[in-house]
Design an enzyme around this catalytic site. Structure first.
Site, PDB file in Angstrom:
ATOM      1  N   ASP A 414      39.612  61.818   8.377  1.00  0.00           N
ATOM      2  CA  ASP A 414      39.448  62.367   7.245  1.00  0.00           C
ATOM      3  C   ASP A 414      40.913  61.748   6.467  1.00  0.00           C
ATOM      4  OD1 ASP A 414      39.978  64.082   5.066  1.00  0.00           O
ATOM      5  OD2 ASP A 414      39.091  65.896   6.048  1.00  0.00           O
ATOM      6  N   HIS A 415      40.568  61.009   5.560  1.00  0.00           N
ATOM      7  CA  HIS A 415      41.791  60.269   4.807  1.00  0.00           C
ATOM      8  C   HIS A 415      42.850  61.450   4.111  1.00  0.00           C
ATOM      9  CE1 HIS A 415      44.084  56.940   3.838  1.00  0.00           C
ATOM     10  NE2 HIS A 415      42.898  56.230   3.268  1.00  0.00           N
ATOM     11  N   ARG A 416      42.002  62.654   3.704  1.00  0.00           N
ATOM     12  CA  ARG A 416      42.753  63.607   2.908  1.00  0.00           C
ATOM     13  C   ARG A 416      44.072  63.900   3.906  1.00  0.00           C
ATOM     14  NH1 ARG A 416      38.674  68.216   1.989  1.00  0.00           N
ATOM     15  NH2 ARG A 416      38.104  67.560   4.338  1.00  0.00           N
TER      16      ARG A 416
END
Ligand code: CAO
Length: 442
Positions: A414-416
């Site tokens: 999850d790039h967040r």
């Protein structure tokens, strides 16, 4: 011919509610549970479903009439009807007395619509459908069936002008709005809306192209589908690919197979991967985390429960092995075998699928060179394993190509939460762990 009366069923405490829409006409063939009309009190609008299948003979009321439980709605010919359905009104929309803001969830000051408690769960309103729909100071009036229709098309009722009585939004209004929206150049949409309106796929009659068959999806497949879709849409995925040299690890595993078998264990590669993953999670704790619902806080976990995707005849399930950090490879392998068997026999308990920190999805036993697994949210990463194969790998020391067994790794994150550099660090760490089995003991 067998004529039956269709009457207003138990609608809770509502009395003398107004008929605001009649969706059927004489001659219509109805399936049991199809919506026949909508009534609206000052608190809620309700669809009244057909209690049984049949053909509408005569309609006994009109829009604007007031009805209560027991009022006669229509006469139906049930000569070719199916078994009766559990008729219960479906409360699907709620109109507040006054409105000042744009809201899609009931504000605290407004009570939720009164839902008759006897309504079976499948007829209870879902949180979005039962919400206040108030647009820039005016409520969007529409019957539940129109709301449902708009929702299926991803149309925003707040943006649609109603042409019905008292500005009520009709099905045709939604259709016209969608037509215009589809014809509009895309650039018009760029600045204004931040909503994610996903148009539904067009309905295609496949039978016109050739013979077909239909299969109802299993319960697991339906649930998994909803979760996968939500995870795919909400978590911005990036997949990092890498390869680990497992030549020595595989030789060691094979040398231990007989001993493991004597202990009743099938010593699989996955058991070693679980250990390596825990080691990488310790080194990069942001992978052993979940985003809090506010999206602003990271919850870091100090336990190491690892899930693994297990293919069963009913679909995909993810059993979880608890406290992998406290177990040796043999224990993990035993548990992997036991949980997989339970999953395939449909005997897995709910708590054996909860609490996971990170998931491994192994397709290595089947094939493939790489894939992009979908994160099992609220976890923040998932490791995909594909089939290991012998490859020529250049050895700088001997200045020669050596045949090495290489395991493809596909890490979706999850790039967040995870930066690209950490994604590459995680797979590099795994590569290091797997290339030297002794490190797994550390
Ligand atoms: N490369 C090469 N061979 C591999 C391998 C790999 N990465 N992983 C497993 N194998 C081999 C095993 O060594 C075994 O060979 P033998 O029968 O000769 O011993 C064979 O493939 C079968 O392995 P397995 O499936 O019994 O054991 P496993 O521990 O690898 O997998 C499980 C267990 C439950 C993960 C697996 O059965 C399964 O269900 N996989 C599907 C998961 C899935 O559907 N994922 C997709 C989810 S979408 O994200």
């Amino acid at each position: 011919m067998s004529i039956k009366e269709v009457i207003v069923p138990d609608i809770g405490n509502f009395k003398a509610v107004e008929v605001i829409e009649i969706m059927v006409k004489p001659g219509d063939s109805l399936a049991a549970d199809a919506s026949i009309m909508t009534v609206e009190s000052d608190k809620a609008a309700m669809d009244i479903p057909a209690p049984f299948a049949g053909t509408v003979k005569e309609i006994k009321l009109k829009v604007g009439d007031k009805v209560s439980e027991g009022s006669l709605i229509l006469l139906m010919d049930t000569a070719s009807a199916d078994a009766p359905a559990t008729a219960a009104p479906v409360v699907t929309s709620f109109t507040p007395p006054a409105a000042t803001a744009v809201a899609t969830v009931p504000p605290p000051s407004h009570p939720a619509p009164e839902v008759p408690t006897h309504i079976p769960p499948k007829h209870r309103p879902d949180p979005v459908a039962a919400s206040v729909q108030v647009c820039a100071g005016k409520p969007a009036h529409a019957s539940p069936s129109v709301r449902r229709f708009a929702r299926e098309l991803g149309a925003d009722l707040c943006r649609i002008e109603g042409s019905g009585p008292h500005g009520r939004i009709l099905k045709e209004d939604v259709q016209n709005w969608v037509k215009v929206a589809l014809a509009r150049p895309r650039s018009e949409d760029m600045g204004g809306s931040s909503g994610l309106a996903i148009p539904t796929a067009p309905q295609v009659d496949f039978a016109q192209f050739g013979e077909i068959d239909s299969q109802v999806l299993s319960r697991i497949k339906k649930l998994t589908g909803v979760n996968l879709h939500r995870n795919w849409v909400t978590a911005p995925h990036v997949t990092q690919f890498d390869e680990a040299d497992i030549t020595d690890l595989e030789a060691f595993r094979k040398s231990m197979l007989d001993e493991a078998a004597k202990r009743g264990v099938k010593l699989t590669l996955l058991a070693f991967l679980m250990k390596a993953v825990v080691n990488a999670l310790r080194a990069l704790p942001q992978f052993n985390a979940s985003l809090a619902p506010d999206g602003e806080t990271l919850i870091l976990k100090k336990y190491f429960h690892i899930g693994f995707a297990c293919d069963t005849p009913d679909g995909l399930v993810v059993p979880v092995i608890r406290d992998v950090n406290k177990k040796d490879v043999m224990d993990i392998a035993r548990e992997l075998g036991e949980l997989s068997e339970l999953a395939r026999e449909r005997k897995l308990k709910i708590d054996a699928m909860q609490g996971g920190c990170f998931t491994i999805s192994s397709l290595g036993g089947i094939g493939g060179t790489a894939f992009t697994p979908i994160i099992n949210c609220p976890e923040v990463a998932i490791l995909g394993l594909s089939r290991a194969s012998m490859k020529p790998v250049y050895d700088a020391k001997s200045k020669a190509f050596e045949p090495r067994l290489m395991l493809p790794l596909s890490l979706s994150y999850d790039h967040r939460v995870i930066d690209g550099a950490d994604g590459a660090r995680f797979t590099s760490h795994l590569r290091l762990m797997l290339s030297d089995v002794r490190r797994l003991l550390l």
